[in-house]
Design an enzyme around this catalytic site. Structure first.
Site, short mmCIF file in Angstrom:
data_model
loop_
_atom_site.label_atom_id
_atom_site.label_comp_id
_atom_site.label_asym_id
_atom_site.label_seq_id
_atom_site.Cartn_x
_atom_site.Cartn_y
_atom_site.Cartn_z
N HIS A 219 22.26 -38.77 -15.02
CA HIS A 219 21.63 -39.61 -14.96
C HIS A 219 21.99 -40.87 -15.52
CE1 HIS A 219 17.88 -42.89 -13.42
NE2 HIS A 219 18.25 -41.66 -14.59
N ARG B 253 25.80 -39.17 -7.57
CA ARG B 253 26.74 -39.61 -9.27
C ARG B 253 26.82 -38.15 -9.48
NH1 ARG B 253 22.74 -37.09 -12.21
NH2 ARG B 253 21.00 -37.70 -11.59
N TYR C 116 19.32 -29.81 -13.93
CA TYR C 116 18.50 -29.12 -13.06
C TYR C 116 19.35 -29.11 -11.68
CZ TYR C 116 19.27 -34.32 -13.30
OH TYR C 116 19.97 -35.33 -13.76
C1 TPP Z 1 9.20 -47.62 -11.25
C2 TPP Z 1 10.11 -46.45 -11.90
N1 TPP Z 1 9.57 -45.40 -11.84
C3 TPP Z 1 10.33 -45.06 -13.52
C4 TPP Z 1 11.58 -45.30 -13.63
C5 TPP Z 1 12.08 -44.18 -14.73
N2 TPP Z 1 13.21 -43.99 -13.60
C6 TPP Z 1 14.74 -45.41 -14.00
S1 TPP Z 1 15.59 -44.52 -12.70
C7 TPP Z 1 14.99 -43.42 -11.62
C8 TPP Z 1 15.27 -42.25 -10.66
C9 TPP Z 1 16.34 -43.76 -9.95
O1 TPP Z 1 16.49 -42.84 -9.27
P1 TPP Z 1 17.37 -43.54 -7.40
O2 TPP Z 1 16.73 -44.36 -6.99
O3 TPP Z 1 17.92 -42.40 -7.08
O4 TPP Z 1 19.16 -44.56 -8.29
P2 TPP Z 1 20.06 -43.48 -9.32
O5 TPP Z 1 19.60 -43.53 -11.20
O6 TPP Z 1 20.31 -42.15 -8.77
O7 TPP Z 1 20.67 -44.71 -9.20
C10 TPP Z 1 13.61 -43.37 -12.49
C11 TPP Z 1 12.79 -42.18 -11.52
C12 TPP Z 1 12.10 -46.56 -13.13
N3 TPP Z 1 12.68 -46.92 -13.71
N4 TPP Z 1 10.91 -47.23 -13.01
#
Ligand code: TPP
Ligand code: TPP
Ligand code: MG
Ligand code: MG
Lengths: 329, 357, 329, 357
Positions: free
Chosen positions: B261, B257, B270
């Site tokens: 985020h 990415r 970070y």
């Molecule tokens: C069950 C849940 N916990 C926490 C969140 C908050 N949150 C949104 S995206 C994210 C990180 C996701 O990481 P990843 O699966 O690697 O996807 P990326 O954002 O890198 O595409 C978090 C913690 C959420 N949306 N749903």
């Protein structure tokens, strides 16, 4: 319509509902833990795998979030899954799939996709099982819109309500009072029929006090009404049958008539659905009340193990006492 | 101490296109040059779409937006390998796949702008809504794959998720069920190395995410997710297996990415700029451009006209977004149930009276 | 006691509470998604990892059931974990660990083992985020005994209540009104201090009608009370602060005094905690009521996306209208 | 098509004692003969304990009971390898480990008879309560292992679960977190082939359960769970690694539930007598007895006296169970909170008045 009937228990009526709908609608599927070869730990899916095969009666891995997650995927793409959660005490792992997805799919897709699924859950106390096998979690589902929540109290309603639930285009949580699964039999039509969702029934008419309940507690209220009758108090028993949508008119109609009410449920008292019934009465019949509405409920504790469950569960005498309290206020 | 071996686990990685635009001739699939150009075109369009959203957000015309920059190869290759009859089950960072599946760009914009109609996809587009609860969608991938299999459709369910999402229990239950029922599912992990501020090394101790497939008796493969040919090959193979009833596949696409985020995040808190730079050189877009140029399929003039096309298309999406009339209060109520129950009728009437009065 | 204070926001007060308790008690740990290096997506754990290191400020894998499951294991064996669930909308996967374990450990072990843990959850609407980021699920936790449930509405209470929560030997769900995380500042003592759990505060005294709320809605009630004052209606604002244990005496005392009440919450109306407040009033002050208690709540729908959230959320004018309705009954 | 290998690992199986009581001399650990006799003694005692419970249940003196017959080797070997400072986190079919950890047999009986005091374990016994929600305890294994590690204790958390429980998301999250934090945890799967009526083949498509460890970067091993020496070796190795801070281990112990799932179940509905017979010959108790006899450590007389001992001990547990006075109504309320809140005081007072009046 042949009009033929059979004397069935609630468990058998539930089984018949699924069987009839599976015969009528090839998109109806049954899935869950032990629902196939074993016929369900309460035998509520007995014989279905023999008639419909393992592609329509599916033993799943031991994973409740998975059962509901699979059901969401199936329901959104053309099936009508009837999922079983073996005991309501084990529905917690499935909450995310139920609340975040099943209950929201229609709204989230602006009506383009729906999740016509039923989640059957044996609930409630009275069978002396280990921990987590006696719970009544209906209130968990009643502050989360998007579901219908249905609880039969007798074999006739069980079959008719479950068929309505399977035909509903909304997700339906179907709570089965396991304590009276096999407690008694009633004449149940052989053919498929429906009992509408969202309509309460007056299980017993009376003029002095309304006893409002659902599921196994309806029978406790019935017994209480008989005792009260002997004492010259005429109690009306309202069997809600659907908790959502709620048949407010029937509740309010009864309370306006009697001026007194007792709500009875197995779940803990605080913030149980009894509170909502009281709030409805407050909003729509406050000035008709002769006395505060009484609640006869589970205590605000963990449901105890077998030895003490009799002390925990609402019983006839407590309902009688509460009804008399409203009379003597 | 000698013991008998009861299982041998091997996980492979596929790479075809290197950083200089050279391909491994043996691994390179047969692809019509026009299709390769289309890969490139779509990646460029999708990046422009993303850049515009970031700009809109800074101007206060867009809500939270999850950028996909750096992850275009996975999304474009997958979308282009899918048939109309396949189902897409996105997480929340798959806007490129969604647009290429046929959801208008302005609808996607509307969703992230906070408009309910952003989920009103066109009829006939087989696409689940965006899944915000991380990991929950993996289960739907299994369920839809089972649905297709039970109905005997020669189609696949393609479900996406991030590296972080593989830590959720739903990933496990979903892939496991898919393995048991041999569902028509392709699981695509966009491993972009970060889950908000949490790096992959804190997410799991497993050396790769692809090897998690061994837990489920399901084939797994890792691909260089910034290499559109590698993604194309792995996804095509998995789709064919799924459609033919051969069961599910787990694909880990390694990528990065490049952006924050979301627009609510500040990645500099970070991770280091050096790390980002190391990945910027692996950007899938210039990499494919080098290939195209080396093969006489691309030049500056074409690039220029693609840039113009991208700008125009993106501007049209913004225009369509901003032309949407406001939503009426009914939008809160009308899709809760098949038939609106009386208590919602009352609440809706009260709100309408309030808004109108 | 130095008596020094600083002007802090709620988010900063929350951070200070954790910091102070971590300094005082080496068994206090913080864990969750992004709580470490990032300092939390709302910066509520900002600076903690720098001061206490990654063994006491733990970035976990992305797994809510895991965060709570780890916390149960840690709490039962001597730690006092303060777990963060990033948004209350993502607590569902953790429900099983919370309800089946955290809430039951003491009872199940007959007091031998306890789970002194805090689960911090930003909740509520008003910040225009994507789906699932605006929910208020308190009612989910209030029919399940074994927890305490706490919701501050201002920086002073936030710090004092969170310190009480961390010191509590029971599991505490700590809901943080993210809409007012940084909305205003108040003087907050530098040193650790406690605000007792289970006691409501009268945020504004009045004689004509009681406005009962918690968290961000307390401020909406405050604004309503000001408008009502101009119109000659004296409203009392009761800030519950703890939903469990509930300070029934303060609620009933206020309603007995005013004879009228409005309950305000962001969660959907049906079976929200407002229903329980009404049930309590029914039981303990029915005959003092001059009018039905009014509820100003979220609708019985999914919380809408950003564009419509203003229509969804209870606001000052709705509370004013409801209060006047009780006056004009 | 050639691809590079990014992960390669094997899963091994350990067997030492064959069906005739012969051991693989190379693999056989050094064990004091008295300890081996103690293995045997404990297995026999535990089987008697189980048989008695089944009898009590048929007589209506016991509630639902989950028999462990066939699974004694795993439980006895693990309990005996644990130190007092190690923590046990049971699922619900670990009564043998629990008794051997120091929980009186009558307390275990009381639990399944439906008495709250069945969870009132003696002070100092490091044992979690029984976990009925399948799979949820795996997470506690990770959490307690982390707790021990953070405190620098040279001790391990040993957590049990069944084959079925590996399908729950909590298994995944628990083992994954243990891998990330290198917790002092030993995960023991009692793979008894069935989860009520669901056979392992419907639970997962993975060839073994031990190989699920590859998903978490954690060592995994399969053992013949009816071979007490193999279990002893694997558990001891894992415990030593955990206590030394070397991180978690996943052990799959292959065994078979010879009885019904619980006394509420009828296993003949879903499995054949032939299958059961095939496993009965692998019963861990006669197998070890053959070894003892072949090595001059056992004879009929000793067997007879052990049988007497077992009967007496079990009878004493029943006596203690039945000597427990009834529980007062307060038992429902007194452990809900550290201090009883007023509404519970009221409810308790009302119940006491009802019971007394
Ligand atoms: C069950 C849940 N916990 C926490 C969140 C908050 N949150 C949104 S995206 C994210 C990180 C996701 O990481 P990843 O699966 O690697 O996807 P990326 O954002 O890198 O595409 C978090 C913690 C959420 N949306 N749903
Ligand atoms: C979450 C949950 N779902 C369902 C059940 C009902 N149940 C009790 S034991 C069991 C099967 C467990 O199988 P396995 O993990 O293999 O353990 P075993 O019984 O074979 O020891 C089921 C489905 C439960 N207790 N908890
Ligand atoms: Mg990521
Ligand atoms: Mg098993």
């Amino acid at each position: 319509m042949s009009g033929a009937t059979q004397r069935l228990t609630i468990a058998q009526a539930v089984r018949d509902a699924m069987r009839d709908e599976m015969r009528l609608d090839p998109t109806v599927l049954v899935l869950g833990e032990d629902v196939g070869v074993d016929g369900g730990v309460f035998r509520a899916t007995d014989g279905l795998i023999e008639e419909f095969g393992p592609e329509r009666v599916i033993d799943t891995p031991l994973a409740e979030s998975g059962i509901i997650g699979l059901s969401v995927g199936l329901a959104a793409t053309g099936f009508r899954p009837v999922a079983e959660i073996q005991f309501m005490g084990f529905v917690y792992p499935a909450i995310n799939q139920l609340f975040s997805h099943a209950a929201r799919m229609r709204n989230r897709t602006r009506g383009r996709m729906t999740t016509p699924m039923v989640v059957r859950m044996p609930y409630g106390g009275g069978i002396h099982p280990p921990e987590h096998h006696s719970e009544s979690y209906e209130s968990l589902f009643l502050n989360t819109p998007g579901f219908k929540v249905v609880v039969p109290s007798n074999p006739y309603d069980a079959k008719g309500l479950l068929i309505s639930a399977i035909r509903s285009n909304d997700p339906v949580l179907f709570m089965e009072p396991k304590r009276i699964y096999r407690a008694f039999r009633e004449e149940v039509p052989d053919e498929a029929y429906t009992v509408p969702l969202g309509s309460a029934s007056i299980a017993h008419t009376g003029d002095d006090v309304s006893l409002i309940a659902w599921g196994a507690m309806t029978r406790v209220c019935h017994d209480a009404a008989e005792v009260l009758a002997v004492q010259g108090i005429s109690a009306e028993v309202v069997d809600l049958r659907s908790l959502n949508p709620l048949d407010r008119d029937t509740i309010i109609g009864s309370v306006v008539k009697t001026g007194r009410a007792v709500v009875v449920h197995e779940a803990p008292k605080t913030n149980g659905f009894g509170a909502e019934i009281i709030a409805q009465i407050n909003e729509h019949a406050l000035m008709h009340l002769e006395a505060p509405v009484q609640r006869v409920c589970g205590f605000d504790t963990v449901f105890p193990l077998a030895h003490l469950e009799k002390l925990y569960l609402p019983n006839r005498d407590r309902v009688v006492a509460a009804a008399k309290k409203t009379m003597e206020y | 101490m000698p013991r008998t071996t009861v299982y041998e686990a091997v996980t492979q990685r596929l790479e075809i296109l290197d950083l200089d635009g050279q391909v491994d001739a043996e691994l390179m699939p047969e692809l019509d040059p026009n299709r390769i150009i289309e890969f490139y075109r779509n990646m460029v369009l999708m990046r422009a779409f993303d850049n515009k959203a970031l700009k809109l957000q800074r101007q206060g015309r867009m809500g939270t937006w999850p950028p996909i920059q750096g992850q275009e190869a996975i999304q474009v290759a997958t979308a282009m390998a899918m048939e109309e009859s396949d189902w897409l089950i996105p997480a929340f960072r798959e806007q490129a796949v969604m647009v290429l599946r046929g959801i208008p760009g302005h609808v996607i914009y509307a969703y992230w702008a906070g408009d309910e109609r952003g989920s009103a996809f066109p009829d006939g587009v087989r696409c689940f809504p965006i899944a915000v609860p991380v990991g929950s969608q993996w289960q739907h991938g299994a369920g839809v794959g089972l649905s297709l299999k039970l109905r005997g459709e020669q189609a696949a369910a393609v479900v996406f998720g991030g590296d972080g999402s593989t830590s959720e229990g739903d990933f496990h239950e979903g892939v496991n069920a898919a393995g048991v029922f041999k569902t028509n599912t392709v699981f695509v992990i966009q491993n972009n190395q970060w889950a908000i501020s949490v790096p992959l090394s804190k997410q799991t101790a497993s050396e790769t995410l692809a090897q998690k497939a061994h837990a489920y008796g399901v084939p797994g493969i890792q691909v260089d997710g910034n290499d559109i040919f590698a993604v194309h090959v792995a996804v095509t193979e998995a789709l064919e297996r799924a459609r033919a009833g051969g069961g599910p596949t787990l694909i880990e696409a390694e990528t990065y990415r490049l952006g924050d985020h979301t627009t609510a995040d500040d990645a500099s808190r970070y991770r280091s700029e050096e790390e980002v730079e190391q990945w910027r050189v692996k950007d899938p877009i210039p990499r494919l451009r080098k290939y195209l140029e080396a093969n006489g399929l691309w030049d500056d003039e074409r690039e220029k006209s693609l840039e113009d096309e991208a700008r125009e298309w993106v501007d049209a999406q913004v225009e369509a977004l901003e032309a949407m009339p406001p939503q009426p209060p009914e939008a809160i109520f009308e899709y809760m149930y098949d038939e609106m129950p009386p208590h919602l009728e009352e609440q809706m009437a009260a709100l309408k009276a309030e808004v109108e009065g």
